[in-house]
Design a protein around this motif. Structure first.
Motif, PDB file in Angstrom:
ATOM      1  N   SER A 274     -12.487  37.633 -42.554  1.00  0.00           N
ATOM      2  CA  SER A 274     -13.302  37.743 -41.344  1.00  0.00           C
ATOM      3  C   SER A 274     -12.499  37.827 -40.042  1.00  0.00           C
ATOM      4  CB  SER A 274     -14.301  36.589 -41.265  1.00  0.00           C
ATOM      5  OG  SER A 274     -13.623  35.359 -41.216  1.00  0.00           O
ATOM      6  N   THR A 275     -11.181  37.692 -40.117  1.00  0.00           N
ATOM      7  CA  THR A 275     -10.337  37.833 -38.932  1.00  0.00           C
ATOM      8  C   THR A 275      -9.203  38.797 -39.241  1.00  0.00           C
ATOM      9  OG1 THR A 275      -8.738  36.070 -39.447  1.00  0.00           O
ATOM     10  CG2 THR A 275     -10.787  35.401 -38.349  1.00  0.00           C
ATOM     11  N   LYS A 276      -8.415  39.085 -38.239  1.00  0.00           N
ATOM     12  CA  LYS A 276      -7.245  39.942 -38.430  1.00  0.00           C
ATOM     13  C   LYS A 276      -5.986  39.121 -38.703  1.00  0.00           C
ATOM     14  CE  LYS A 276      -8.882  43.795 -35.675  1.00  0.00           C
ATOM     15  NZ  LYS A 276      -8.611  44.714 -34.577  1.00  0.00           N
ATOM     16  N   PHE A 277      -6.148  37.818 -38.870  1.00  0.00           N
ATOM     17  CA  PHE A 277      -5.002  36.951 -39.099  1.00  0.00           C
ATOM     18  C   PHE A 277      -4.579  36.995 -40.565  1.00  0.00           C
ATOM     19  CE2 PHE A 277      -7.159  34.520 -35.533  1.00  0.00           C
ATOM     20  CZ  PHE A 277      -6.331  35.021 -34.550  1.00  0.00           C
TER      21      PHE A 277
ATOM     22  N   PHE B 153     -11.837  23.612 -37.942  1.00  0.00           N
ATOM     23  CA  PHE B 153     -10.810  24.642 -37.946  1.00  0.00           C
ATOM     24  C   PHE B 153     -11.402  26.037 -38.047  1.00  0.00           C
ATOM     25  CE2 PHE B 153      -7.719  27.363 -40.197  1.00  0.00           C
ATOM     26  CZ  PHE B 153      -6.746  27.404 -39.210  1.00  0.00           C
ATOM     27  N   LYS B 154     -12.384  26.205 -38.916  1.00  0.00           N
ATOM     28  CA  LYS B 154     -12.980  27.528 -39.105  1.00  0.00           C
ATOM     29  C   LYS B 154     -13.642  28.027 -37.822  1.00  0.00           C
ATOM     30  CE  LYS B 154     -15.953  30.132 -42.208  1.00  0.00           C
ATOM     31  NZ  LYS B 154     -16.812  30.090 -43.380  1.00  0.00           N
TER      32      LYS B 154
ATOM     33  N   ILE C  22     -11.673  28.585 -47.623  1.00  0.00           N
ATOM     34  CA  ILE C  22     -11.629  28.800 -46.178  1.00  0.00           C
ATOM     35  C   ILE C  22     -10.552  29.821 -45.837  1.00  0.00           C
ATOM     36  CG2 ILE C  22     -11.063  27.722 -43.958  1.00  0.00           C
ATOM     37  CD1 ILE C  22     -12.537  25.223 -44.925  1.00  0.00           C
ATOM     38  N   LEU C  23      -9.396  29.714 -46.481  1.00  0.00           N
ATOM     39  CA  LEU C  23      -8.309  30.657 -46.249  1.00  0.00           C
ATOM     40  C   LEU C  23      -8.749  32.088 -46.578  1.00  0.00           C
ATOM     41  CD1 LEU C  23      -5.370  31.117 -45.412  1.00  0.00           C
ATOM     42  CD2 LEU C  23      -4.718  30.677 -47.787  1.00  0.00           C
ATOM     43  N   GLU C  24      -9.394  32.269 -47.716  1.00  0.00           N
ATOM     44  CA  GLU C  24      -9.870  33.602 -48.104  1.00  0.00           C
ATOM     45  C   GLU C  24     -10.929  34.111 -47.136  1.00  0.00           C
ATOM     46  OE1 GLU C  24     -11.170  33.221 -52.163  1.00  0.00           O
ATOM     47  OE2 GLU C  24      -9.111  33.160 -52.934  1.00  0.00           O
ATOM     48  N   ASP C  25     -11.855  33.247 -46.761  1.00  0.00           N
ATOM     49  CA  ASP C  25     -12.923  33.631 -45.842  1.00  0.00           C
ATOM     50  C   ASP C  25     -12.356  34.049 -44.492  1.00  0.00           C
ATOM     51  OD1 ASP C  25     -15.593  33.984 -44.940  1.00  0.00           O
ATOM     52  OD2 ASP C  25     -15.561  31.975 -44.056  1.00  0.00           O
ATOM     53  N   LEU C  26     -11.422  33.262 -43.962  1.00  0.00           N
ATOM     54  CA  LEU C  26     -10.839  33.582 -42.658  1.00  0.00           C
ATOM     55  C   LEU C  26      -9.951  34.821 -42.714  1.00  0.00           C
ATOM     56  CD1 LEU C  26     -10.034  30.015 -41.293  1.00  0.00           C
ATOM     57  CD2 LEU C  26     -11.831  31.582 -40.537  1.00  0.00           C
ATOM     58  N   THR C  27      -9.298  35.044 -43.829  1.00  0.00           N
ATOM     59  CA  THR C  27      -8.475  36.250 -43.983  1.00  0.00           C
ATOM     60  C   THR C  27      -9.366  37.488 -43.959  1.00  0.00           C
ATOM     61  OG1 THR C  27      -6.858  35.023 -45.290  1.00  0.00           O
ATOM     62  CG2 THR C  27      -6.742  37.405 -45.416  1.00  0.00           C
TER      63      THR C  27
ATOM     64  N   ALA D 280     -13.488  31.687 -33.329  1.00  0.00           N
ATOM     65  CA  ALA D 280     -13.591  31.822 -31.879  1.00  0.00           C
ATOM     66  C   ALA D 280     -12.318  32.425 -31.295  1.00  0.00           C
ATOM     67  CB  ALA D 280     -13.857  30.458 -31.250  1.00  0.00           C
ATOM     68  N   LEU D 281     -11.185  31.952 -31.753  1.00  0.00           N
ATOM     69  CA  LEU D 281      -9.904  32.478 -31.281  1.00  0.00           C
ATOM     70  C   LEU D 281      -9.790  33.963 -31.596  1.00  0.00           C
ATOM     71  CD1 LEU D 281      -7.104  31.781 -30.067  1.00  0.00           C
ATOM     72  CD2 LEU D 281      -6.333  31.392 -32.407  1.00  0.00           C
ATOM     73  N   HIS D 282     -10.147  34.331 -32.798  1.00  0.00           N
ATOM     74  CA  HIS D 282     -10.103  35.736 -33.202  1.00  0.00           C
ATOM     75  C   HIS D 282     -11.041  36.582 -32.345  1.00  0.00           C
ATOM     76  CE1 HIS D 282     -10.325  39.376 -35.569  1.00  0.00           C
ATOM     77  NE2 HIS D 282     -11.621  39.203 -35.670  1.00  0.00           N
ATOM     78  N   MET D 283     -12.250  36.109 -32.198  1.00  0.00           N
ATOM     79  CA  MET D 283     -13.262  36.887 -31.488  1.00  0.00           C
ATOM     80  C   MET D 283     -12.867  37.109 -30.032  1.00  0.00           C
ATOM     81  SD  MET D 283     -17.379  36.300 -31.391  1.00  0.00           S
ATOM     82  CE  MET D 283     -17.143  34.775 -32.216  1.00  0.00           C
TER      83      MET D 283
END
Length: 192
Positions: free
Chosen positions: A20-23, A83-84, A13-18, A89-92
């Motif tokens: 797919s987002t700018k976080f 969380f994902k 999840i950490l890798e995926d979110l890194t 959603a927060l990123h978008m």
């Protein structure tokens, strides 16, 4: 020892979110820690989401709009946000590109998730959005935007569709992009 931190975010999840987002990983880890504190079950319910939203709009009636926002964020339709879903959603909505924000806005307006927006759906979202505007700000709105119905009619007019017509996502995005005034009709920014 491999399971010493069971409440930690999975590496996948950490890798995926890194990606797919700018976080950053550090930011995501901090968001996750806060999410776990606020939502020990690992999920946000609609009522919890409405309570969170209401804190952002204390002088408004945010429940109906929060309901629609929640629905658009709940991408797997399980009635909760994990969380994902929350981070995407927060990123978008906060740091994403305008095109992604407009894609999300389309999903917000597409109440029945059939891939089209009707005037009735525009009207429902405009009514929910209008409730976010505090009464003291409503009195300063232009004549053609001072009710939810007028705002819905004005927004619909930007798309050059008959009242019984329907919009695709591409038509919705094009209509917003080509009409500067349309953007403020699909969102509410508190006046300072």
């Amino acid at each position: 020892m491999g399971n010493a931190k069971s409440s930690a975010m999975s590496k996948e999840i950490l890798e995926d979110l890194t990606l797919s987002t700018k976080f950053t990983e550090q930011e995501l880890s901090q968001w996750y820690e806060n999410f776990q504190k606020q939502c020990p079950t690992g999920r946000i319910t609609p009522s919890e989401f409405e309570a969170i939203y209401s804190r952002f709009f204390p002088e408004s009636e945010a429940k109906s709009y929060a309901h629609h926002v929640f629905r658009s964020f709940d991408t797997n339709d399980d009635g909760t946000l994990d969380f994902k879903e929350y981070i995407v959603a927060l990123h978008m909505t906060s740091t994403g590109k305008m095109s992604r924000k407009l894609e999300w806005a389309f999903s917000l307006f597409d109440l029945d998730k059939n891939g089209y927006i009707t005037k009735a759906e525009v009207s429902e979202i405009c009514h929910a959005l209008f409730k976010l505007i505090p009464a003291k700000e409503r009195s300063r709105l232009p004549e053609d935007e001072n009710t939810a119905e007028k705002r819905a009619n004005k927004l619909w007019s930007y798309f050059n569709k008959a009242a019984g017509g329907r919009l695709t996502e591409a038509e919705f995005i094009k209509g917003i992009v080509e009409n500067e005034d349309a953007l403020h009709l699909i969102q509410y920014q508190p006046q300072e």
